[in-house]
Write a protein that holds these residues in place. Structure first.
Motif, PDB file in Angstrom:
ATOM      1  N   ARG A   1       0.833  -1.214   0.000  1.00 12.60           N
ATOM      2  CA  ARG A   1       0.000   0.000   0.000  1.00 12.60           C
ATOM      3  C   ARG A   1       0.862   1.257   0.000  1.00 12.60           C
ATOM      4  NH1 ARG A   1      -4.268  -2.322   4.173  1.00 12.60           N
ATOM      5  NH2 ARG A   1      -5.568  -3.393   2.649  1.00 12.60           N
TER       6      ARG A   1
ATOM      7  N   ARG B   1     -14.129  -9.975  -4.592  1.00 11.41           N
ATOM      8  CA  ARG B   1     -15.200  -8.976  -4.472  1.00 11.41           C
ATOM      9  C   ARG B   1     -14.653  -7.655  -3.941  1.00 11.41           C
ATOM     10  NH1 ARG B   1     -18.482 -13.655  -2.992  1.00 11.41           N
ATOM     11  NH2 ARG B   1     -17.753 -13.529  -0.859  1.00 11.41           N
ATOM     12  N   ALA B   2     -13.807  -7.740  -2.946  1.00  8.41           N
ATOM     13  CA  ALA B   2     -13.257  -6.503  -2.371  1.00  8.41           C
ATOM     14  C   ALA B   2     -12.350  -5.790  -3.369  1.00  8.41           C
ATOM     15  CB  ALA B   2     -12.496  -6.819  -1.078  1.00  8.41           C
TER      16      ALA B   2
ATOM     17  N   ALA C   1     -14.570  -4.045  -5.829  1.00  7.55           N
ATOM     18  CA  ALA C   1     -15.146  -2.850  -5.203  1.00  7.55           C
ATOM     19  C   ALA C   1     -14.094  -1.750  -5.057  1.00  7.55           C
ATOM     20  CB  ALA C   1     -15.744  -3.212  -3.845  1.00  7.55           C
TER      21      ALA C   1
ATOM     22  N   ARG D   1     -13.451  -0.120  -8.344  1.00 11.30           N
ATOM     23  CA  ARG D   1     -14.556   0.800  -8.628  1.00 11.30           C
ATOM     24  C   ARG D   1     -14.436   2.067  -7.806  1.00 11.30           C
ATOM     25  NH1 ARG D   1     -18.589  -3.598  -9.028  1.00 11.30           N
ATOM     26  NH2 ARG D   1     -18.489  -4.022 -11.259  1.00 11.30           N
ATOM     27  N   ALA D   2     -14.156   1.928  -6.502  1.00 14.82           N
ATOM     28  CA  ALA D   2     -14.024   3.099  -5.632  1.00 14.82           C
ATOM     29  C   ALA D   2     -12.928   4.013  -6.153  1.00 14.82           C
ATOM     30  CB  ALA D   2     -13.708   2.653  -4.204  1.00 14.82           C
TER      31      ALA D   2
ATOM     32  N   LEU E   1     -14.343   5.793  -9.176  1.00 13.59           N
ATOM     33  CA  LEU E   1     -15.451   6.693  -8.876  1.00 13.59           C
ATOM     34  C   LEU E   1     -14.997   7.956  -8.169  1.00 13.59           C
ATOM     35  CD1 LEU E   1     -18.079   4.166  -7.599  1.00 13.59           C
ATOM     36  CD2 LEU E   1     -18.390   5.728  -9.523  1.00 13.59           C
ATOM     37  N   ASP E   2     -14.074   7.781  -7.249  1.00 18.19           N
ATOM     38  CA  ASP E   2     -13.695   8.919  -6.415  1.00 18.19           C
ATOM     39  C   ASP E   2     -13.041  10.020  -7.222  1.00 18.19           C
ATOM     40  OD1 ASP E   2     -14.637   7.801  -4.215  1.00 18.19           O
ATOM     41  OD2 ASP E   2     -12.777   7.201  -3.344  1.00 18.19           O
TER      42      ASP E   2
ATOM     43  N   ARG F   1      -6.981  11.486  -7.986  1.00 13.01           N
ATOM     44  CA  ARG F   1      -6.796  11.693  -6.557  1.00 13.01           C
ATOM     45  C   ARG F   1      -5.739  10.749  -5.986  1.00 13.01           C
ATOM     46  NH1 ARG F   1      -7.025   8.097  -2.777  1.00 13.01           N
ATOM     47  NH2 ARG F   1      -9.063   7.346  -3.424  1.00 13.01           N
TER      48      ARG F   1
ATOM     49  N   ALA G   1      -2.529  11.941  -3.982  1.00 18.45           N
ATOM     50  CA  ALA G   1      -2.507  11.742  -2.533  1.00 18.45           C
ATOM     51  C   ALA G   1      -1.198  11.126  -2.061  1.00 18.45           C
ATOM     52  CB  ALA G   1      -3.678  10.850  -2.111  1.00 18.45           C
TER      53      ALA G   1
ATOM     54  N   GLU H   1     -13.678   0.528   4.462  1.00 17.75           N
ATOM     55  CA  GLU H   1     -12.983   1.046   3.282  1.00 17.75           C
ATOM     56  C   GLU H   1     -11.764   1.875   3.713  1.00 17.75           C
ATOM     57  OE1 GLU H   1     -15.486   2.115  -0.054  1.00 17.75           O
ATOM     58  OE2 GLU H   1     -14.165   3.776  -0.550  1.00 17.75           O
TER      59      GLU H   1
ATOM     60  N   ARG I   1      -8.748  -0.154   4.610  1.00 12.55           N
ATOM     61  CA  ARG I   1      -7.959  -0.718   3.507  1.00 12.55           C
ATOM     62  C   ARG I   1      -6.736   0.146   3.207  1.00 12.55           C
ATOM     63  NH1 ARG I   1     -12.812  -1.918  -0.363  1.00 12.55           N
ATOM     64  NH2 ARG I   1     -13.784  -3.244   1.207  1.00 12.55           N
TER      65      ARG I   1
ATOM     66  N   GLN J   1     -12.278  16.977  -1.723  1.00 12.48           N
ATOM     67  CA  GLN J   1     -11.069  16.189  -1.996  1.00 12.48           C
ATOM     68  C   GLN J   1      -9.933  16.987  -2.639  1.00 12.48           C
ATOM     69  OE1 GLN J   1     -10.316  12.350  -1.656  1.00 12.48           O
ATOM     70  NE2 GLN J   1      -8.544  13.684  -1.607  1.00 12.48           N
TER      71      GLN J   1
ATOM     72  N   LEU K   1      -7.281  18.344  -0.331  1.00  9.56           N
ATOM     73  CA  LEU K   1      -6.905  17.454   0.777  1.00  9.56           C
ATOM     74  C   LEU K   1      -5.855  16.466   0.310  1.00  9.56           C
ATOM     75  CD1 LEU K   1      -7.894  16.861   3.719  1.00  9.56           C
ATOM     76  CD2 LEU K   1      -9.352  15.097   2.718  1.00  9.56           C
ATOM     77  N   SER K   2      -4.806  16.253   1.127  1.00 12.44           N
ATOM     78  CA  SER K   2      -3.749  15.320   0.715  1.00 12.44           C
ATOM     79  C   SER K   2      -4.157  13.866   0.947  1.00 12.44           C
ATOM     80  CB  SER K   2      -2.470  15.625   1.494  1.00 12.44           C
ATOM     81  OG  SER K   2      -2.717  15.487   2.881  1.00 12.44           O
ATOM     82  N   ALA K   3      -4.977  13.603   1.967  1.00 11.42           N
ATOM     83  CA  ALA K   3      -5.382  12.223   2.249  1.00 11.42           C
ATOM     84  C   ALA K   3      -6.635  11.891   1.444  1.00 11.42           C
ATOM     85  CB  ALA K   3      -5.681  12.061   3.742  1.00 11.42           C
ATOM     86  N   PRO K   4      -6.855  10.615   1.125  1.00 10.42           N
ATOM     87  CA  PRO K   4      -8.091  10.238   0.439  1.00 10.42           C
ATOM     88  C   PRO K   4      -9.308  10.527   1.323  1.00 10.42           C
ATOM     89  CG  PRO K   4      -6.795   8.279   1.021  1.00 10.42           C
ATOM     90  CD  PRO K   4      -5.957   9.473   1.329  1.00 10.42           C
TER      91      PRO K   4
ATOM     92  N   GLU L   1     -21.335   6.791  -0.693  1.00  9.72           N
ATOM     93  CA  GLU L   1     -20.759   6.008  -1.790  1.00  9.72           C
ATOM     94  C   GLU L   1     -20.158   4.706  -1.271  1.00  9.72           C
ATOM     95  OE1 GLU L   1     -18.079   8.397  -4.106  1.00  9.72           O
ATOM     96  OE2 GLU L   1     -19.510  10.050  -4.304  1.00  9.72           O
TER      97      GLU L   1
ATOM     98  N   ARG M   1     -21.341   0.939  -2.376  1.00  7.89           N
ATOM     99  CA  ARG M   1     -20.422  -0.075  -2.922  1.00  7.89           C
ATOM    100  C   ARG M   1     -20.468  -1.350  -2.091  1.00  7.89           C
ATOM    101  NH1 ARG M   1     -17.133   4.613  -4.173  1.00  7.89           N
ATOM    102  NH2 ARG M   1     -16.253   4.609  -2.086  1.00  7.89           N
TER     103      ARG M   1
END
Lengths: 229, 229, 229, 229, 229, 229
Positions: free
Chosen positions: C85, C207-208, C211, C214-215, C218-219, C224, C228, D102, D105, D191, D194-197, D203, D207
């Motif tokens: 990450r 599935r995760a 998702a 997609r997130a 979408l965001d 972003r 970030a 979320e 993650r 957003q 902002l530096s962080a997600p 939403e 999801r």
């Protein structure tokens, strides 16, 4: 290098025995000043006796700490150890904390075996106060208290061995501590039948006290500890 | 007595420096076999570098552990220490864990000062994995990473000293750890201006490794550790 | 939408199997780029193998992440997930974390069943690092490791089924996770005999990951996540 | 695929707004049955209102769940979610839990920004009940409650943006959740600065509900969930 | 002194029974205003019923609190107690919390015995929300729910007694709570066969409510509580 | 009804003062037997003094418990309370635990204000040992120790009031405890300027001791407590 060895119960025979073991473990170059609790119980097997032992340990510190490089409080449960540290200009090692730290050097979880049923909840609480409950696999006590085991170790060997084995097999401990001044020296007899390493609390406490005395000298030539108070 | 000293980053100069310090701390009678990471980063300053360093440390263990009585993994953060213990027949000491245990011998809470902002969350997580979050007062990092501090310590002294003082005064730490192989030896220069005891992680790790090597020998003549695997 | 599917062990057959399952679960419109670990063990069944797998996963990310919308690290235990990450511009899903989150959507507590005894303490520690120890009913392991189960699932079905049932009845889990790439696809065969819902870790991870991809889209239209970092 | 979207407060305008957003996020192939609380407060801004909303959500489930593949309880704080799960044959997603998962993650810690001071302690307690207090950087509330923000978002943008930035900079959150049905859709406007997600709770909940509906169908064709009750 | 006694289920017979017991425990000088839930289940034996009971308890508070010095929410599990406190100008005592506090006055750990299997996880979660999981030895439930026990106590005595004994012997509880309005008054019949003290939740709640009413009066003459809201 | 009131420090003037307050709080029908520590410090302001006070409290229990229905250990910090419970046939109330339980009856978190800087870490540890760290907002100490405050309360009022206000405003405590025998009776003077409820530890301890004495009588006619030992 000189270490104050405090036995906070009133049994002179226990003091003599653990002093001999400390000298054997530490080897040359380390002097031990061994003192016995001035009042209280001949062996600590209740919360009330531990409260009195903490007071006796403080008194011993006040009377005998001068000239020592470290203090070893040799009662498994470390009664009053935080108060001794508050009052002492040199490091104070508790036998239980030192054993637990040595056990934590092994991966995973540890168990404790000791004598006297009252120690079960008392030791669980002590481990919690050290922040280490998550690493405690179990505490198992045998019925005989430490003074009885010290007087007649052979009578307790079968039960102690069974408890140690149960810690490793049933409770899945990665290391086992044989705790208590009265049980000092028995670990080497039980280890051969045990798959997990078995730590003698008196030997672990002695090693930690020697290391602490060295750390005390290395860091500062003695000046820092004093000025930090 | 022989200790395998693993520097899991790839900087030979850091290895040489910490080996010299280890020999000074341990004194006569302890031999150190110092090895450098075979691949990875010259200094560990990210999660990714720590992951690679853990692999390099494992490789070093596999190649060099034979004939050693204990292993000292000399990277503050102890990358891969549990895996090394899993694979090692002798005790493995992590520099961070050893420092934290030494700090816990002081009453109350401890802080950590080290170089490199990425270490903040990594060290908080490591302390949590040891079960000791409740005793952590703070982690403070300075911008310069450990390798830069090792190359030019004078440039970092002011910032390191300020961070240590802030741990003691603002965060109310009862002891402070100066963590990192690159910072080895600086504690004695910072201590005079600090009210709380300051622990050099390299010295604490060395002391713990010597004690572990002794424990290893005392418990068993070397037989137990092997049979316990 | 394109997902990087990392199998951090070196078994190409496992990679092919989980890629096929991922495509079946995700359906049309999702492309998977499946890669196998470049070095390390054919299956992860020790702490040492997990350390090496984390390194291999990082290497795979570096080489193959370009053009992907999310990463699925498909080893139950998520070796190196935090480092991935740290290095990734897009979301990284760990198979174990995704399964545990899905289990937590059910009220109460969950259990994990997997292959290989070494995973017991490793998974307990991982759950603790996620902050979820209080919701873990149990981890039960069968003797066969995941690669053996993958080669001959029928031989392991009785033991796996018994472990799942024991989680629900003896350990009172409200949901059970069947964890491991090697066990992918077996949950649907065991579910009929089980009162609690049984989660296939490979399906949950897929599935995760879908998702998360997609997130990610979408965001931000992709902007972003990049900014970030 | 059909999802029951429950707005447990009594504001039909909020229901309409979040239903529109859910449809935009989920895309084709997902049908939403959106219902409004039958009694209680127009917006939840106290413990008492949350207690009544939990009851209203249960009533909505009883009346409208038939024929749905998953349930999305769209009030940040998830009032009554465990009771809904107890009564529901299909998965129930809480908007807050989904957002928090979320956020988890992402490595490290998350913060929450929402409207209404009463939510501060309520959300801290909810995060604790999920076992995730150790990963919560902060909860910051603005004075305006969600319904007021929904009616006039522009008036709240400056304060919301400042709170999000403070989470990332002062509280060192690695991800921020903008929580609340009334704040749905504002994340994309905040957003850029902002530096962080920044995660929009509506939403994230959508999801997760879509993923849960898919999981429900994949696992069982609907049979398992029913038989597991 | 006047105490509002809220039975949040809809069974008038339970209300009458606990009001009689409260009067016997409190003695002269304390008046009880006992009210029954206006809607919901005749006995609380599920999460859903608890959610509705919380709403009913709030309604009862709103309608009947005027002129009372304290409130006793007499459902073991304390549904909605934080919301009642939020809305109330006088102290609110929950029967479960009061019992648990009384149990904690004994050293060590406590267990809970109650009727209805659904209460097991609900009470474990409630104890956790009070911060007291570490002191909970066990929760044991008997199959019969509280209303059935209230109608025919003799049929349940053997199973209740066995559960209490198991708490003390197998789970090593230092104190046991017999929880639930429907079980009020049975503790004195079970105590003779039990080595650990057995606490009747209705008696403990009554004592705490009387003490709270007194505290309310002593602190302030009623003025402070009002101004503090 | 007769309560043994133990002041474990050696100040007779403190004993007289708290005995008078206890009688005023308890009203008619409760007799207090107030005793002073036979040795130790005139006021407890260090760990060492607390260790000695625990011993003195045990001695007082042994000499004076006969004929009492409950024991109130009236030193904020409850030195030795678990040992007293171990030895006592009747309930033992610690002033600090009773105050904390009363504070917990309020929703949310509590703070403690007391005299003497050494109490800060000691009280944080005590709250942790009760399992309630998660509900502790802060401990604030003023420089003057309790005995000095007792001798000249007016000199300390400004600092105490400021500390209480800071607990409510800066630390967001929902309730504040004014702890210590030497501070008994000051809460009513500070309360008017404070938005949160302020609990006098001596009054809270007295209420709990009276309730415990009643519980002792109600449960058993005195027989149970004796037989449970």
């Amino acid at each position: 290098m000189r270490i104050l060895l405090i036995n906070p119960n009133t049994s002179v025979s226990v003091t003599e025995k653990i002093a001999a073991l400390a000298r054997a473990v530490a080897g040359d170059g380390v002097e031990f000043h061994a003192v016995t609790g001035g009042f209280g119980a001949p062996y600590i097997a209740s919360r009330a006796a531990a409260v009195v032992a903490a007071h006796a340990a403080l008194d011993a510190l006040t009377q005998h700490a001068a000239g020592c490089d470290a203090v070893h409080l040799a009662c498994f449960g470390d009664p009053g150890v935080l108060a001794l540290r508050e009052q002492s200009a040199v490091p104070v090692v508790g036998m239980a904390e030192a054993s637990i730290q040595e056990a934590c050097r092994h991966a995973g979880r540890f168990s404790i075996v000791t004598g006297g049923a009252a120690w079960g909840p008392m030791l669980r609480e002590y481990v919690a106060s050290l922040g280490l409950s998550g690493r405690l696999a179990s505490v198992r006590t045998v019925a005989a208290t430490g003074d009885r085991i010290a007087r007649d170790p052979d009578a307790a060997m079968a039960e102690l061995t069974a408890a140690c084995i149960a810690c490793a097999s049933d409770d899945r401990a990665d290391a086992v501590i044989l705790g208590g001044a009265g049980l000092a020296g028995l670990a080497s007899r039980i280890q051969p039948g045990l798959s997990a390493p078995l730590i003698c609390s008196m030997e672990a406490g002695t090693r930690a006290a020697v290391a602490a005395a060295r750390a005390s000298g290395l860091d500062s030539g003695g000046d820092r500890a004093a000025s930090a108070r």
